[in-house]
Design a protein around this motif. Structure first.
Motif, PDB file in Angstrom:
ATOM      1  N   ILE A 194      42.621  42.562 117.712  1.00  0.00           N
ATOM      2  CA  ILE A 194      43.412  43.198 116.802  1.00  0.00           C
ATOM      3  C   ILE A 194      44.413  42.802 117.205  1.00  0.00           C
ATOM      4  O   ILE A 194      45.379  42.730 117.816  1.00  0.00           O
ATOM      5  CB  ILE A 194      42.546  44.507 117.565  1.00  0.00           C
ATOM      6  N   ARG A 195      45.029  43.552 115.967  1.00  0.00           N
ATOM      7  CA  ARG A 195      46.774  44.193 115.731  1.00  0.00           C
ATOM      8  C   ARG A 195      47.702  44.925 116.244  1.00  0.00           C
ATOM      9  O   ARG A 195      45.888  46.417 116.512  1.00  0.00           O
ATOM     10  CB  ARG A 195      47.099  43.768 114.139  1.00  0.00           C
ATOM     11  N   ASP A 196      48.756  45.894 116.509  1.00  0.00           N
ATOM     12  CA  ASP A 196      49.194  46.655 116.860  1.00  0.00           C
ATOM     13  C   ASP A 196      48.891  47.146 116.086  1.00  0.00           C
ATOM     14  O   ASP A 196      48.728  48.808 115.981  1.00  0.00           O
ATOM     15  CB  ASP A 196      50.834  45.943 117.359  1.00  0.00           C
ATOM     16  N   SER A 197      48.432  47.378 114.334  1.00  0.00           N
ATOM     17  CA  SER A 197      48.631  48.546 113.485  1.00  0.00           C
ATOM     18  C   SER A 197      46.710  48.496 113.825  1.00  0.00           C
ATOM     19  O   SER A 197      45.819  50.226 112.929  1.00  0.00           O
ATOM     20  CB  SER A 197      48.525  48.009 112.285  1.00  0.00           C
ATOM     21  N   ASP A 198      46.116  48.334 114.490  1.00  0.00           N
ATOM     22  CA  ASP A 198      44.712  48.772 114.457  1.00  0.00           C
ATOM     23  C   ASP A 198      44.407  49.507 115.441  1.00  0.00           C
ATOM     24  O   ASP A 198      45.295  49.777 116.810  1.00  0.00           O
ATOM     25  CB  ASP A 198      43.742  46.798 113.911  1.00  0.00           C
ATOM     26  N   GLN A 217      40.210  44.414 122.025  1.00  0.00           N
ATOM     27  CA  GLN A 217      41.276  44.730 121.823  1.00  0.00           C
ATOM     28  C   GLN A 217      42.351  43.459 121.907  1.00  0.00           C
ATOM     29  O   GLN A 217      43.790  43.323 121.580  1.00  0.00           O
ATOM     30  CB  GLN A 217      41.627  45.749 123.369  1.00  0.00           C
ATOM     31  N   HIS A 218      41.966  42.649 122.765  1.00  0.00           N
ATOM     32  CA  HIS A 218      42.790  41.478 122.071  1.00  0.00           C
ATOM     33  C   HIS A 218      42.640  40.908 121.494  1.00  0.00           C
ATOM     34  O   HIS A 218      43.315  39.834 120.123  1.00  0.00           O
ATOM     35  CB  HIS A 218      42.504  40.539 123.208  1.00  0.00           C
TER      36      HIS A 218
END
Length: 240
Positions: free
Chosen positions: A150-154, A147-148
């Motif tokens: 990736i981007r917010d869109s992923d 989770q750290h």
């Protein structure tokens, strides 16, 4: 025969003036009483308004607290219904919806995205040697790292016991997904901290790209899953 008595003008004038002043005094008293009565009514009404306002203020504060608590509970219920309890990643059904949304958006905007299927290698011996609590701790650390990364869109979801799906939106070049998967392999190979010490694991990662490899959510998952098994069998780097 007695003659009628004529009142003394001075006495008469004084009597009239006395009556006049008495009437004026009575009117002033009446006005004063009326003013005091109205003032008392107004004061009582003001006190009632103040009490009512205090009651309303307390009620509003109470309602606000209840509303905040209710919103927090609803948010928590929504989060719990969408996430895996252990890893706090998306559950399978929500991830499937996210993939379908990505397909719809990519078709509309002529974009591409990648789906990564991540499987931890030799995870079962960890459970056997250190216990399921240790295995759960490792899964939580894996999900935190993903989770750290990736981007917010992923998006990341727990797909199975030690399997994860990672939705990588807006992939500009086909090789970008492979480069990102290589970085994930290095990240997931770093030691995991347990109460009894540190353990090391590796991960096999398969990649499916939309629309080159498949054009439906399940087909993309199956393609990435098959690619992951090929990687695991070869013991090599992540591949499509």
């Amino acid at each position: 025969m007695n003659e009628p008595m004529h009142p003394n003008p001075e006495i008469l004038r004084n009597s009239v003036l006395k009556l006049y002043f008495d009437a004026q005094g009575a009117e002033l008293i009446r006005l004063r009483c009326e003013f005091l009565l109205q003032h008392n009514i107004w004061y009582q009404r003001q006190q009632e308004i103040l009490r009512d306002n205090q009651v309303l203020s307390v009620a509003l504060l109470h309602a606000s607290a209840i509303n905040s608590s209710t919103v927090a509970q609803l948010d928590q219920l929504t989060h719990d219904s969408q996430c895996d309890t252990l890893t706090q990643t998306l559950n399978r059904s929500i991830m499937l919806d996210r993939i379908e949304q990505a397909i719809s958006l990519s078709k509309r905007k002529q974009r591409t995205f990648a789906l990564l299927f991540i499987d931890l290698n030799n995870f079962k011996p960890i459970n056997d040697q250190y216990g399921h609590a240790a295995g759960d701790a490792i899964l939580q650390q894996v999900s935190s790292r993903l989770q750290h990364a990736i981007r917010d869109s992923d998006a990341v979801s727990r797909h199975g016991g030690d399997e994860f799906l990672l939705l990588l939106n807006d992939v500009n070049h086909p090789q970008d997904a492979g480069l990102f998967a290589g970085k994930l392999e290095q990240l997931l190979a770093e030691p995991y901290h347990l109460a009894t010490g540190e353990v090391s694991l590796s991960a096999s990662i398969g990649i499916a790209q939309f629309p080159a490899d498949a054009d439906t959510a399940m087909a993309l998952i199956n393609h990435a899953d098959a690619a992951m098994y090929r990687v695991k069998q070869k013991g090599g780097a992540s591949a499509r």
